[in-house]
Write an enzyme that holds these catalytic residues in place. Structure first.
Site, PDB file in Angstrom:
ATOM      1  CB  CYS A  30     -18.503 128.629  98.408  1.00 37.41           C
ATOM      2  SG  CYS A  30     -19.311 128.505 100.008  1.00 37.41           S
ATOM      3  N   GLY A  36     -26.929 123.573  95.451  1.00 37.00           N
ATOM      4  CA  GLY A  36     -25.790 124.475  95.617  1.00 37.00           C
ATOM      5  C   GLY A  36     -26.016 125.360  96.824  1.00 37.00           C
TER       6      GLY A  36
END
EC number: 1.2.1.70
Length: 470
Positions: free
Chosen positions: A50, A223
């Protein structure tokens, strides 16, 4: 040949660019084979998470390797190299080793100390091996890195550094919401002990005071990376009634939501979700604000006066600091957490791992230099053996009357003389190989004895036109 890493991460690139440059598991073998087909790349491993996309490689030349890898990253991301270059960092040889060791220990993660990266590095290495693109040079590097990572997570409390930030943040947020009832805390494990799970990889929970519970609270997480996943885990254990995961990439949001019995939404749903939430935790790593003053102000009339707390775990900030001026709104950022956290202990753990990394890098480089001398020593002895064999054959033709016993004595004497002559220089060159500049002694042997040039030569880092950026 030398080691090289070229990449971009959460410190050098916005989330949108990281997503463009990410390499899926299905695409990785093709990327690896494209790299192996490049003119200057011998071996390669692709690490894509990520928060980073990095290509580790053994290359023939520094500049050629940088060009080949940068071109590949440009093709992956679909971004012109001129625009991408400003977000790339390059590390060469010793700095490449140090960077990988720091990455695998969690020192370079957005959530310092997280252990998910250890499994991700292991997976990247195995994929490179399976594709036949990670050979002996990178195998030695990655095996050493994985050993260092295991040591860091088992011999220190580095895992707790990032987890402590999340736990303390949620405790402060719960206190701001006025929720004070007790619920079971996140389990704590000592170094080397039993760990919980984060994204399929072991991660030690924070050895800090139990965070105040979030019983009855609705928690919105913006997130879906390692920080968001850990925050979801901590919030769920603290009693949150509902957990919602908002992310730019729906698949990632859905994956984290499934892990923590939550609900996934897109960023376009933020106005409604902020209206409903009690606590908003943001950790996107975006370069600009994700939640601004006007977005929050628009949600307040429909909240009925309920308090709203923002926990901003991102750097740079995701949440507009101006929301503090709004009635009933609290904002807790990293600066506030550093004050509340036992910063001395966290700093101690980080420094302990940095010291470990420094020692391990030095040891790895010493072993690599010594290993590079070995082929030269083997070539020298093979050359000597060839000379001895030829001279003995010539002598045998001139002294045909020697019996087997006499010939054995002559051959033994000649070989002992050669072995003794070679012993001191070969032992000494191996001893010197581990020292800085020791490679030059092997080069001297090759020159003096005219050894075959296919013996791997050691190329030390030149004065580079491209500055290595961190």
């Amino acid at each position: 040949m030398s080691l090289l890493v070229v990449g971009l991460n959460h410190r050098t690139a916005p989330t949108s660019l990281l997503e463009q440059a990410s390499v899926s598991g299905d695409d990785t073998p093709k990327v690896l084979h494209d790299l192996a087909a490049a003119a200057h790349v011998n071996e390669a491993v692709v690490l894509s998470t990520c928060n980073r996309t990095e290509i580790y490689a053994d290359v023939e030349t520094f500049h050629g390797g940088v060009a080949d890898i940068s071109d590949q990253l440009s093709r992956i991301s679909g971004i012109d190299l001129g625009d991408l270059a400003g977000h790339l960092y390059v590390h060469h040889d010793a700095r490449a080793v140090g960077h990988l060791f720091s990455v695998v220990c969690g020192l370079d993660s957005m959530l310092v100390g997280e252990s998910q990266i250890l499994g991700q590095v292991r997976g990247a290495f195995r994929t490179g091996q399976s594709a036949g693109v990670a050979g002996s040079a990178l195998s030695g590097l990655f095996q050493a890195a994985l050993r260092v990572g295991k040591r860091a997570h088992s011999e220190t409390s580095i895992d707790a550094a990032g987890a402590s930030i999340v736990a303390v943040g949620i405790r402060l947020a719960a206190s701001s919401l006025g929720i004070l009832s007790e619920v079971p805390a996140v389990p704590v494990a000592p170094p080397g002990g039993v760990a919980g799970e984060l994204g399929g990889a072991a991660v030690l929970a924070a050895p800090v005071a139990e965070p105040p519970p979030l019983a009855g609270a609705r928690v919105l997480l913006i997130g879906a990376g390692a920080v968001g996943s850990l925050a979801a885990q901590t919030a769920r254990r603290a009693g949150a009634t509902e957990i919602v995961i908002a992310n730019r990439t729906p698949a990632r949001a859905a994956r984290v939501a499934e892990m923590h019995d939550g609900r996934a939404v897109g960023l376009t749903d933020l106005p409604h979700e902020i209206l409903m939430a009690d606590l908003v935790i943001s950790s996107t790593g975006a370069t600009g604000l994700v939640v601004d003053h006007d977005l929050v102000a628009a949600a307040l009339p429909g909240r009925g006066g309920r308090p709203l707390v923002f926990l901003d775990l991102a750097l740079p900030h995701d949440i507009d600091p101006g929301v503090r001026a709004l009635p009933g709104v609290s904002l807790i950022d990293l600066e506030a957490l550093r004050v509340a956290l036992d910063g001395a202990q966290v700093a101690h753990d980080v420094e302990a791992v940095r010291a470990l990394v420094s020692t391990e890098v030095a040891g790895f480089l010493d072993r690599r230099r010594a290993g590079r001398v070995a082929p030269t020593v083997v070539a020298l002895r093979a050359h000597a053996d060839s000379v001895v064999h030829g001279e003995l054959a010539r002598l045998h033709s001139r002294l045909p009357d020697l019996d087997d016993r006499e010939w054995e004595l002559v051959e033994g004497a000649v070989r002992r003389v050669v072995d003794k002559l070679l012993h001191a220089p070969t032992v000494r060159v191996q001893q010197l190989a581990g020292a800085p500049g020791g490679d030059s002694y092997a080069e001297a042997l090759r020159e003096l004895f005219d050894l075959p040039r296919e013996v791997p030569a050691v190329v030390s880092a030149p004065d580079l036109d491209l500055v290595e950026r961190s």
